[in-house]
Write an enzyme that holds these catalytic residues in place. Structure first.
Site, mmCIF file in Angstrom:
data_model
loop_
_atom_site.group_PDB
_atom_site.id
_atom_site.type_symbol
_atom_site.label_atom_id
_atom_site.label_comp_id
_atom_site.label_asym_id
_atom_site.label_seq_id
_atom_site.Cartn_x
_atom_site.Cartn_y
_atom_site.Cartn_z
ATOM 1 N N GLY A 80 0.781 -1.230 0.000
ATOM 2 C CA GLY A 80 0.000 0.000 0.000
ATOM 3 C C GLY A 80 0.810 1.276 0.000
ATOM 4 O O GLY A 80 0.237 2.362 0.125
ATOM 5 N N GLU A 87 4.620 -6.232 1.531
ATOM 6 C CA GLU A 87 4.128 -6.650 0.214
ATOM 7 C C GLU A 87 3.919 -5.468 -0.742
ATOM 8 O O GLU A 87 2.800 -5.190 -1.154
ATOM 9 C CB GLU A 87 2.795 -7.388 0.393
ATOM 10 C CG GLU A 87 2.882 -8.559 1.334
ATOM 11 C CD GLU A 87 1.517 -9.187 1.621
ATOM 12 O OE1 GLU A 87 1.480 -10.413 1.762
ATOM 13 O OE2 GLU A 87 0.513 -8.456 1.700
ATOM 14 N N PRO A 88 4.990 -4.778 -1.085
ATOM 15 C CA PRO A 88 4.810 -3.653 -2.013
ATOM 16 C C PRO A 88 4.543 -4.136 -3.437
ATOM 17 O O PRO A 88 5.200 -5.041 -3.925
ATOM 18 C CB PRO A 88 6.167 -2.928 -1.946
ATOM 19 C CG PRO A 88 7.142 -4.015 -1.617
ATOM 20 C CD PRO A 88 6.403 -4.990 -0.741
ATOM 21 N N GLY A 89 3.559 -3.534 -4.087
ATOM 22 C CA GLY A 89 3.315 -3.820 -5.501
ATOM 23 C C GLY A 89 3.570 -2.551 -6.281
ATOM 24 O O GLY A 89 4.590 -2.393 -6.958
ATOM 25 N N ARG A 90 2.637 -1.604 -6.127
ATOM 26 C CA ARG A 90 2.722 -0.312 -6.800
ATOM 27 C C ARG A 90 4.092 0.354 -6.610
ATOM 28 O O ARG A 90 4.650 0.899 -7.562
ATOM 29 C CB ARG A 90 1.645 0.606 -6.216
ATOM 30 C CG ARG A 90 1.495 1.928 -6.915
ATOM 31 C CD ARG A 90 0.640 2.889 -6.061
ATOM 32 N NE ARG A 90 -0.517 2.213 -5.506
ATOM 33 C CZ ARG A 90 -1.709 2.148 -6.080
ATOM 34 N NH1 ARG A 90 -1.899 2.737 -7.231
ATOM 35 N NH2 ARG A 90 -2.705 1.507 -5.498
ATOM 36 N N ARG A 140 -7.853 3.230 -14.067
ATOM 37 C CA ARG A 140 -7.756 3.802 -12.720
ATOM 38 C C ARG A 140 -8.387 5.193 -12.606
ATOM 39 O O ARG A 140 -8.923 5.555 -11.571
ATOM 40 C CB ARG A 140 -6.298 3.830 -12.250
ATOM 41 C CG ARG A 140 -5.735 2.419 -12.033
ATOM 42 C CD ARG A 140 -4.388 2.449 -11.344
ATOM 43 N NE ARG A 140 -4.471 2.980 -10.001
ATOM 44 C CZ ARG A 140 -4.124 4.208 -9.651
ATOM 45 N NH1 ARG A 140 -3.616 5.045 -10.531
ATOM 46 N NH2 ARG A 140 -4.256 4.598 -8.405
ATOM 47 N N TYR A 156 -11.090 5.110 -9.878
ATOM 48 C CA TYR A 156 -10.691 5.688 -8.591
ATOM 49 C C TYR A 156 -10.543 7.204 -8.636
ATOM 50 O O TYR A 156 -10.059 7.783 -7.665
ATOM 51 C CB TYR A 156 -9.322 5.157 -8.159
ATOM 52 C CG TYR A 156 -9.144 3.681 -8.092
ATOM 53 C CD1 TYR A 156 -9.976 2.891 -7.295
ATOM 54 C CD2 TYR A 156 -8.117 3.060 -8.793
ATOM 55 C CE1 TYR A 156 -9.776 1.526 -7.215
ATOM 56 C CE2 TYR A 156 -7.907 1.699 -8.714
ATOM 57 C CZ TYR A 156 -8.747 0.935 -7.926
ATOM 58 O OH TYR A 156 -8.538 -0.400 -7.839
ATOM 59 N N CYS A 197 -16.551 4.057 -26.062
ATOM 60 C CA CYS A 197 -17.902 4.623 -26.120
ATOM 61 C C CYS A 197 -18.428 4.857 -24.721
ATOM 62 O O CYS A 197 -19.336 4.159 -24.255
ATOM 63 C CB CYS A 197 -18.821 3.679 -26.877
ATOM 64 S SG CYS A 197 -18.176 3.304 -28.490
ATOM 65 N N TYR A 201 -1.242 -1.699 -11.904
ATOM 66 C CA TYR A 201 -2.704 -1.665 -12.020
ATOM 67 C C TYR A 201 -3.197 -1.037 -13.321
ATOM 68 O O TYR A 201 -4.272 -0.441 -13.356
ATOM 69 C CB TYR A 201 -3.341 -0.986 -10.795
ATOM 70 C CG TYR A 201 -2.880 -1.617 -9.496
ATOM 71 C CD1 TYR A 201 -3.310 -2.904 -9.159
ATOM 72 C CD2 TYR A 201 -1.998 -0.977 -8.643
ATOM 73 C CE1 TYR A 201 -2.863 -3.515 -7.999
ATOM 74 C CE2 TYR A 201 -1.543 -1.582 -7.480
ATOM 75 C CZ TYR A 201 -1.985 -2.856 -7.163
ATOM 76 O OH TYR A 201 -1.540 -3.462 -6.026
HETATM 77 C C1 LIG Z 1 -2.980 -5.145 -3.163
HETATM 78 C C2 LIG Z 1 -2.238 -5.775 -2.064
HETATM 79 C C3 LIG Z 1 -0.888 -5.486 -1.882
HETATM 80 C C4 LIG Z 1 -0.122 -4.509 -2.734
HETATM 81 O O1 LIG Z 1 -0.632 -3.228 -2.654
HETATM 82 P P1 LIG Z 1 0.185 -2.012 -3.327
HETATM 83 O O2 LIG Z 1 -0.698 -0.847 -3.105
HETATM 84 O O3 LIG Z 1 0.341 -2.348 -4.764
HETATM 85 O O4 LIG Z 1 1.491 -1.928 -2.620
HETATM 86 C C5 LIG Z 1 -0.220 -6.142 -0.871
HETATM 87 N N1 LIG Z 1 -0.850 -7.040 -0.077
HETATM 88 C C6 LIG Z 1 -2.146 -7.335 -0.238
HETATM 89 C C7 LIG Z 1 -2.768 -8.336 0.654
HETATM 90 C C8 LIG Z 1 -2.893 -6.717 -1.226
HETATM 91 O O5 LIG Z 1 -4.180 -7.013 -1.372
#
Ligand SMILES: *Cc1c(COP(=O)(O)O)cnc(C)c1O
Length: 463
Positions: free
Chosen positions: A278, A320-323, A360, A364, A391, A421
């Site tokens: 997050g 758990e970084p994604g973004r 997005r 959002y 459309c 995303y």
């Molecule tokens: C979506 C999610 C993440 C990653 O979130 P980011 O905003 O991309 O860092 C990590 N852990 C869990 C459980 C998630 O659902």
């Protein structure tokens, strides 16, 4: 400073009035290194390049729209997270942000672990050689098939999300003659987004098991009693696009309190806690994200302090970084199509993609930046809204931005920070062909996810 829009939607933030925008930037040709991938620069002829290749060449070879990912930047960010958290912690990249086999290999080589939340993501990860024991399996409604596959392939942990799942995973593990390592995902009553968080007693959402009313403690009781499960820790994930560590502080305090209760009741100190992902990135120059080492330091301090207060051994932390890893490493390249000035309002600039490659903004109210990248311009700034070709009047890519007033059909514009995303949420709306993802590195460009073709569309449509 609050922001005009919010990644989790207007319900989650102090939203400024519609149409709010900051003034034009002083230099429309400048590229803010905060929002663009590391190797993006403007070459002497004014064309923007990434990984040493200019975007006109890239557009010629790969077409538009297309996502270009800066491999060096991706690896650097992954490594920065790994290094910041060190040997006593684990970094799980959240695959849902963007997953492909090339990305899995980069992560593996850089020493990261991987979160998946579906059978499809699991298959992608395994097929690219990510060791199963470095994979965590998430989701609020994992199917029996997904659980069976995850356990039999030997995933490192399954994150349990409901009472029913506790029993289901235990049963499947036992029937396979295995004991599955699991964490329990709890909802700590913290909703964190961007610049603010709300601490509440209860959470009204589909994920996890509530802490407040003793539900989480009951889940732990049940998990500890089942032979098929080895409970290794507690998991919490509090939001998205977060810049303020205060929400993590409250979450960590509440999770550590649960760990202390578990020790008091069961005499066991669970060895791990996962604080989720997050962490925010810069979509515009107004965003100021923290560096991984600052985040690691803050999280370690919070957990250590809370554990000392509770007289607990400090558990192994995972995040758990994604973004925050993939988001800033890519941009979407579009060709400008029709341009429609609406007097006294703004100019609508249509591109050859839209909500099918970036949902997005519509979903959002997310904010993005945009730049003219195929040339420089000394023209005056004009207020634009970059829209797609779908459309749907909500088909907006960039709600409010400035581009040079001499913008013309055929110019290339790029939207930075689209690594997370965007391709992973892409759709075939209007039978759009989902764009390719091209990795650029040291003067070489390589397709890692190819563009969809009309044959791909017809292959699924069996007539
Ligand atoms: C979506 C999610 C993440 C990653 O979130 P980011 O905003 O991309 O860092 C990590 N852990 C869990 C459980 C998630 O659902």
């Amino acid at each position: 400073m609050s922001r005009s829009a919010h990644p989790a939607g207007p319900r989650h933030a102090d939203v400024l009035p519609e149409g709010h925008y900051t003034g034009p930037p002083t230099d429309l040709n400048a590229l803010d290194s905060k929002v663009w991938a590391q190797t993006v620069t403007r070459t002497t002829d004014g064309v923007v390049s990434v990984g040493g290749i200019d975007v006109k060449k890239l557009a010629e070879e790969f077409g538009t729209p297309a996502y270009f990912i800066d491999e060096a930047d991706f690896r650097a960010r992954a490594r920065a997270w790994r290094t910041a958290f060190g040997e006593d912690a684990d970094v799980f990249y959240a695959g849902k942000a963007f997953l492909s086999r090339a990305v899995v290999r980069w992560l593996h080589e850089e020493g990261l672990n991987l979160d998946v939340c579906s059978g499809g993501e699991l298959t992608t990860a395994l097929s690219a050689g990510m060791p199963a024991d470095r994979i965590a399996f998430h989701g609020n409604n994992k199917s029996t098939e997904e659980i069976t596959e995850a356990i039999s392939r030997g995933v490192g942990r399954i994150v349990l999300d409901s009472f029913q799942e506790i029993v289901r995973v235990a049963h499947i593990a036992e029937s396979l003659g295995k004991r599955q390592r699991v964490q329990i995902r709890v909802t700590v009553g913290v909703e964190a987004h961007t610049h603010e968080f709300i601490a509440t007693a209860h959470e009204d959402q589909k994920f996890g098991i509530g802490l407040a009313d003793g539900q989480a403690a009951e889940a732990v009781r049940r998990a500890l009693a089942l032979n098929g499960l080895e409970l290794i820790g507690i998991h919490s994930h509090i939001g998205s696009q977060i810049f303020d560590m205060a929400g993590f502080e409250v979450a960590a305090r509440r999770v550590v309190k649960l760990l202390a209760e578990i020790r008091d009741e069961h005499g066991v100190e669970l060895p791990e806690i996962d604080l989720g992902g997050g962490l925010g990135i810069a979509y515009t120059s107004e965003d100021d994200p923290s560096e991984p080492h600052e985040i690691a330091k803050a999280l370690n301090e919070i957990v250590t302090r809370e554990c000392e207060a509770a007289k607990l051994r400090t558990p192994r932390i995972s995040v758990e970084p994604g973004r925050a890893i993939v988001g800033p490493t890519a941009f979407t390249l579009y060709e400008v199509g029709t341009i429609k000035p609406l007097d006294g309002l703004r100019t609508y600039v249509s591109v050859d993609g839209g909500m099918s490659d970036n949902i997005r903004t519509a979903l959002y109210d997310a904010e993005y930046s945009v730049a003219l990248v195929s040339r420089v311009s000394e023209a005056e700034p004009m207020l634009v809204r970059v829209v797609g070709k779908h459309c749907e009047s909500g088909d907006i890519v960039v709600r409010d931005a400035f581009l040079p007033a001499d913008l013309a059909p055929g110019d290339l514009i790029a939207v930075p920070a689209t690594g997370a995303y965007c391709r992973s949420m892409a759709s075939n709306y209007n039978h759009a062909l989902r764009p390719p993802v091209v990795a650029v590195h040291d003067g070489e460009a390589r397709v890692i996810v190819r563009r969809e073709t009309e044959e791909d569309l017809l292959r699924l449509d069996v007539g």
